[in-house]
Scaffold this active site. Structure first.
Site, PDB file in Angstrom:
ATOM      1  N   PHE A  75       8.375 -65.198 -49.168  1.00  0.00           N
ATOM      2  CA  PHE A  75       8.666 -64.111 -50.102  1.00  0.00           C
ATOM      3  C   PHE A  75       8.944 -62.786 -49.387  1.00  0.00           C
ATOM      4  O   PHE A  75      10.071 -62.275 -49.399  1.00  0.00           O
ATOM      5  CB  PHE A  75       7.495 -64.007 -51.090  1.00  0.00           C
ATOM      6  CG  PHE A  75       7.379 -62.719 -51.845  1.00  0.00           C
ATOM      7  CD1 PHE A  75       8.500 -62.086 -52.372  1.00  0.00           C
ATOM      8  CD2 PHE A  75       6.136 -62.149 -52.061  1.00  0.00           C
ATOM      9  CE1 PHE A  75       8.383 -60.898 -53.086  1.00  0.00           C
ATOM     10  CE2 PHE A  75       6.004 -60.967 -52.773  1.00  0.00           C
ATOM     11  CZ  PHE A  75       7.131 -60.335 -53.275  1.00  0.00           C
ATOM     12  N   ASP A  98       9.071 -70.635 -39.337  1.00  0.00           N
ATOM     13  CA  ASP A  98       8.452 -70.946 -40.628  1.00  0.00           C
ATOM     14  C   ASP A  98       8.319 -72.458 -40.744  1.00  0.00           C
ATOM     15  O   ASP A  98       9.271 -73.187 -40.449  1.00  0.00           O
ATOM     16  CB  ASP A  98       9.316 -70.405 -41.779  1.00  0.00           C
ATOM     17  CG  ASP A  98       8.556 -70.263 -43.083  1.00  0.00           C
ATOM     18  OD1 ASP A  98       7.977 -71.278 -43.542  1.00  0.00           O
ATOM     19  OD2 ASP A  98       8.537 -69.160 -43.651  1.00  0.00           O
ATOM     20  N   LEU A 122       7.783 -73.949 -43.578  1.00  0.00           N
ATOM     21  CA  LEU A 122       8.216 -74.247 -44.948  1.00  0.00           C
ATOM     22  C   LEU A 122       7.098 -74.807 -45.829  1.00  0.00           C
ATOM     23  O   LEU A 122       7.361 -75.456 -46.846  1.00  0.00           O
ATOM     24  CB  LEU A 122       9.417 -75.204 -44.950  1.00  0.00           C
ATOM     25  CG  LEU A 122      10.674 -74.704 -44.211  1.00  0.00           C
ATOM     26  CD1 LEU A 122      11.794 -75.731 -44.278  1.00  0.00           C
ATOM     27  CD2 LEU A 122      11.145 -73.360 -44.777  1.00  0.00           C
ATOM     28  N   SER A 176      -4.046 -57.174 -45.244  1.00  0.00           N
ATOM     29  CA  SER A 176      -4.283 -57.181 -46.690  1.00  0.00           C
ATOM     30  C   SER A 176      -5.277 -56.111 -47.117  1.00  0.00           C
ATOM     31  O   SER A 176      -6.487 -56.314 -47.047  1.00  0.00           O
ATOM     32  CB  SER A 176      -4.800 -58.564 -47.111  1.00  0.00           C
ATOM     33  OG  SER A 176      -5.215 -58.552 -48.460  1.00  0.00           O
ATOM     34  N   TYR A 228     -10.205 -65.404 -46.614  1.00  0.00           N
ATOM     35  CA  TYR A 228      -8.864 -64.864 -46.360  1.00  0.00           C
ATOM     36  C   TYR A 228      -8.953 -63.425 -45.850  1.00  0.00           C
ATOM     37  O   TYR A 228      -8.338 -63.060 -44.842  1.00  0.00           O
ATOM     38  CB  TYR A 228      -8.048 -64.933 -47.655  1.00  0.00           C
ATOM     39  CG  TYR A 228      -6.686 -64.283 -47.580  1.00  0.00           C
ATOM     40  CD1 TYR A 228      -5.593 -64.984 -47.072  1.00  0.00           C
ATOM     41  CD2 TYR A 228      -6.481 -62.984 -48.027  1.00  0.00           C
ATOM     42  CE1 TYR A 228      -4.329 -64.386 -47.009  1.00  0.00           C
ATOM     43  CE2 TYR A 228      -5.236 -62.385 -47.975  1.00  0.00           C
ATOM     44  CZ  TYR A 228      -4.168 -63.086 -47.463  1.00  0.00           C
ATOM     45  OH  TYR A 228      -2.932 -62.502 -47.401  1.00  0.00           O
ATOM     46  N   ARG A 276      -5.066 -53.356 -60.414  1.00  0.00           N
ATOM     47  CA  ARG A 276      -4.466 -53.651 -59.122  1.00  0.00           C
ATOM     48  C   ARG A 276      -3.389 -52.622 -58.789  1.00  0.00           C
ATOM     49  O   ARG A 276      -2.813 -51.976 -59.672  1.00  0.00           O
ATOM     50  CB  ARG A 276      -3.825 -55.054 -59.121  1.00  0.00           C
ATOM     51  CG  ARG A 276      -4.803 -56.211 -59.306  1.00  0.00           C
ATOM     52  CD  ARG A 276      -5.686 -56.388 -58.091  1.00  0.00           C
ATOM     53  NE  ARG A 276      -6.596 -57.522 -58.236  1.00  0.00           N
ATOM     54  CZ  ARG A 276      -7.810 -57.445 -58.765  1.00  0.00           C
ATOM     55  NH1 ARG A 276      -8.255 -56.283 -59.221  1.00  0.00           N
ATOM     56  NH2 ARG A 276      -8.584 -58.517 -58.830  1.00  0.00           N
ATOM     57  N   ARG A 303     -12.705 -65.450 -63.386  1.00  0.00           N
ATOM     58  CA  ARG A 303     -12.905 -66.198 -62.145  1.00  0.00           C
ATOM     59  C   ARG A 303     -14.027 -65.547 -61.350  1.00  0.00           C
ATOM     60  O   ARG A 303     -14.068 -64.320 -61.213  1.00  0.00           O
ATOM     61  CB  ARG A 303     -11.621 -66.224 -61.325  1.00  0.00           C
ATOM     62  CG  ARG A 303     -10.511 -67.048 -61.966  1.00  0.00           C
ATOM     63  CD  ARG A 303      -9.301 -67.037 -61.060  1.00  0.00           C
ATOM     64  NE  ARG A 303      -8.266 -67.933 -61.534  1.00  0.00           N
ATOM     65  CZ  ARG A 303      -6.995 -67.599 -61.713  1.00  0.00           C
ATOM     66  NH1 ARG A 303      -6.613 -66.357 -61.477  1.00  0.00           N
ATOM     67  NH2 ARG A 303      -6.115 -68.477 -62.128  1.00  0.00           N
TER      68      ARG A 303
END
Length: 307
Positions: A11, A31, A33, A117, A142, A209, A266
């Protein structure tokens, strides 16, 4: 410049590749994939179907191409998957990056730009958007991996003189978006609405967010080619948008008539996440240019054409 984009079929990576090619840089893509797609790959870029976890192949590519700069986006993207399988997440996101850093060291790459992130590293946000000096409090494997990699990069810089810019992204959305990243809700909602399928909201939908448009993220990466050496920089909008607002805006754009279906929240999901981006303005001469409504309209148009 000769630039490698890892994850360049994905992306964000593929949008960066397109911009680099447009600026006449020589571009290669690595990549595997796993989440990338060949239809995203720019025909003017050299493509290698290789995982960053395969050091021998990675090193051979670096020796052959002799890159000036590496823009590192290849990653295991899914926060929930990192919770379910933290070892796999670490293999790709930590060990895979060490492979890239080793190859940079051995072939004298000048600089690495790393996609980190902000959405997961800072954890739960208060009323004040965190700047880059804020306490890091990742609440997922993560986020822990992303923060660990930042330290590895600083270490390689100190030991071997590798320049770096770490870009801590807010929730990136836009054309070519996949449903796996933190902002995947945009792609999921659009896909459901265009097919007139039920839209699910987990929790009360009041989660806030910071959604940043992918073309603005691309712009930050291009500026980081020559600016922001040895800096960690937030890339976002400093604004919040709730999941409920997102659903309503997308329903308006897509003419979706159904009401969303609310499901139990969640576990571990952040209530509020947004970023202070004043350092990006000062160091990179960058600021977001795309407002959320325009960005969502552009994204819907892209998905309509894909249909």
């Amino acid at each position: 410049m000769k630039v490698l984009v890892t994850g360049g079929a994905g992306f964000i990576g593929s949008n960066i590749v397109d911009a680099l090619v447009e600026k006449k840089h020589k571009v290669a893509i690595v990549d595997n994939l796993a989440t990338g797609n060949m239809k995203n790959v720019n025909k003017k870029a050299k493509f290698y179907k290789v995982s960053v976890t395969d050091f021998n192949k990675i090193e051979n590519i670096f020796k052959k191409e002799k890159f000036d700069v590496v823009i590192h986006h290849a990653a295991q993207l899914d926060v929930r998957k990192s919770v379910a399988d933290p070892s796999f997440d670490a293999d790709v996101n930590i060990k895979g990056t060490i492979n890239i850093l080793e190859a940079c060291k051995r072939t004298k790459v000048k600089k690495i730009i790393f996609a980190s992130s902000g959405g997961t590293i800072y954890g739960e946000c208060s009323s004040k958007a965190p700047d880059e000096k804020a306490f890091a409090n990742p609440l997922s494997p993560y986020g822990v991996a992303k923060l660990s990699v930042e330290h590895y990069i600083k270490c390689y810089s100190a030991l071997y003189g590798l320049k770096y810019t770490v870009l801590r992204y807010a929730n990136v959305y836009g054309p070519r978006q996949d449903p796996f990243g933190e902002a995947g809700v945009v792609a999921i909602f659009i896909g459901k609405m265009l097919k007139n399928e039920p839209v699910f909201i987990f929790g009360d939908g009041k989660q806030l967010r910071d959604y940043v448009y992918v073309k603005d993220v691309v712009s930050a990466n291009l500026k980081a080619l020559t600016k922001g050496n040895n800096e960690i920089i937030n890339i976002g909008t400093h604004k919040t948008f709730s999941v409920n607002q997102l659903e309503k805006e997308l329903a308006k754009i897509t003419n979706y008539q159904n009401k969303p279906i609310y499901k139990p929240k969640r576990s571990g999901e952040l209530l509020k996440s947004f970023l202070n981006v004043s350092k990006a303005k000062k160091i990179l001469n960058w600021q977001p240019k795309t407002d959320i409504v325009t960005g969502l309209r552009n994204t819907v148009e892209f998905f309509k054409k894909q249909k």
